[in-house]
Design a protein around this motif. Structure first.
Motif, short mmCIF file in Angstrom:
data_model
loop_
_atom_site.label_atom_id
_atom_site.label_comp_id
_atom_site.label_asym_id
_atom_site.label_seq_id
_atom_site.Cartn_x
_atom_site.Cartn_y
_atom_site.Cartn_z
N ALA A 18 67.70 31.43 54.42
CA ALA A 18 68.64 30.75 55.31
C ALA A 18 68.63 31.38 56.70
O ALA A 18 68.65 30.67 57.72
CB ALA A 18 70.04 30.77 54.71
N THR A 19 68.59 32.70 56.77
CA THR A 19 68.58 33.38 58.06
C THR A 19 67.23 33.21 58.74
O THR A 19 67.15 33.06 59.96
CB THR A 19 68.94 34.87 57.88
N LEU A 56 74.56 37.70 57.01
CA LEU A 56 73.23 38.18 57.37
C LEU A 56 72.80 37.50 58.66
O LEU A 56 72.73 36.27 58.73
CB LEU A 56 72.22 37.87 56.25
N VAL A 57 72.51 38.30 59.69
CA VAL A 57 72.12 37.74 60.99
C VAL A 57 70.74 38.22 61.44
O VAL A 57 70.19 37.69 62.40
CB VAL A 57 73.17 38.03 62.08
N GLY A 58 70.17 39.21 60.75
CA GLY A 58 68.86 39.70 61.12
C GLY A 58 68.22 40.49 60.00
O GLY A 58 68.92 41.08 59.17
N VAL A 59 66.88 40.48 59.99
CA VAL A 59 66.12 41.17 58.94
C VAL A 59 64.86 41.78 59.52
O VAL A 59 64.18 41.15 60.34
CB VAL A 59 65.72 40.19 57.80
N LEU A 75 60.30 40.19 61.34
CA LEU A 75 61.44 40.63 62.14
C LEU A 75 62.06 39.37 62.71
O LEU A 75 61.41 38.64 63.46
CB LEU A 75 61.00 41.56 63.27
N PHE A 76 63.29 39.10 62.31
CA PHE A 76 63.93 37.89 62.83
C PHE A 76 65.44 38.06 62.92
O PHE A 76 66.04 38.82 62.18
CB PHE A 76 63.57 36.66 61.99
#
Length: 136
Positions: A18-19, A56-59, A75-76
């Motif tokens: 989803a993120t 969750l806003v970034g990975v 990386l997003f």
């Protein structure tokens, strides 16, 4: 806005997906191949997340041997949270966790100019192989 960063060993693949879709990187990942997305999360051995109020806003998803190289493969950051330094901090946290290892990534076309601005060095000698039959 407080963003919390942490290493997550059991990140939910659906939350990851989803993120990913909410970021610009989703356009270049197999978001409709659910089995593949699930395995991407399960087989990574270093995942650093950024969360805002639990969301969750970034990975930063990596594969590493912890001592020689860390390949930062994804990386997003959710589009609504970009341009706040979250991506840079995800990279920093990844490097801190694999301190001895050299951090390596392949840039998405839209991010080529971003990485030098945050202090990363361009390496012109990288190669890719998409199809093993190309070696025949």
């Amino acid at each position: 806005m407080e963003i919390k960063y942490k290493q997550e060993e059991n990140l939910d693949w659906q939350e990851f997906r989803a993120t990913l879709i909410a970021s610009t990187l989703g356009e270049r990942r197999p978001i409709d191949d659910l089995d593949r997305i699930k395995l991407m999360v399960e087989n990574a051995n270093l995942i650093v997340t950024a969360r805002h109020e639990g969301k969750l806003v970034g990975v930063a998803r990596s594969v590493t041997d912890w001592v020689f190289c860390t390949y930062l493969s994804d990386l997003f950051v959710d589009k609504n949270y970009q341009k706040q330094g979250i991506g840079k901090e995800l990279i920093r946290q990844t490097k801190l966790l694999s301190r001895e290892a050299k951090l390596i990534l392949l840039s998405a076309p839209a991010a080529v100019d971003y990485y030098p601005r945050i202090g990363m060095t361009h390496h012109p000698k990288a190669f890719m192989l998409d199809d093993a039959d190309a070696l025949l």
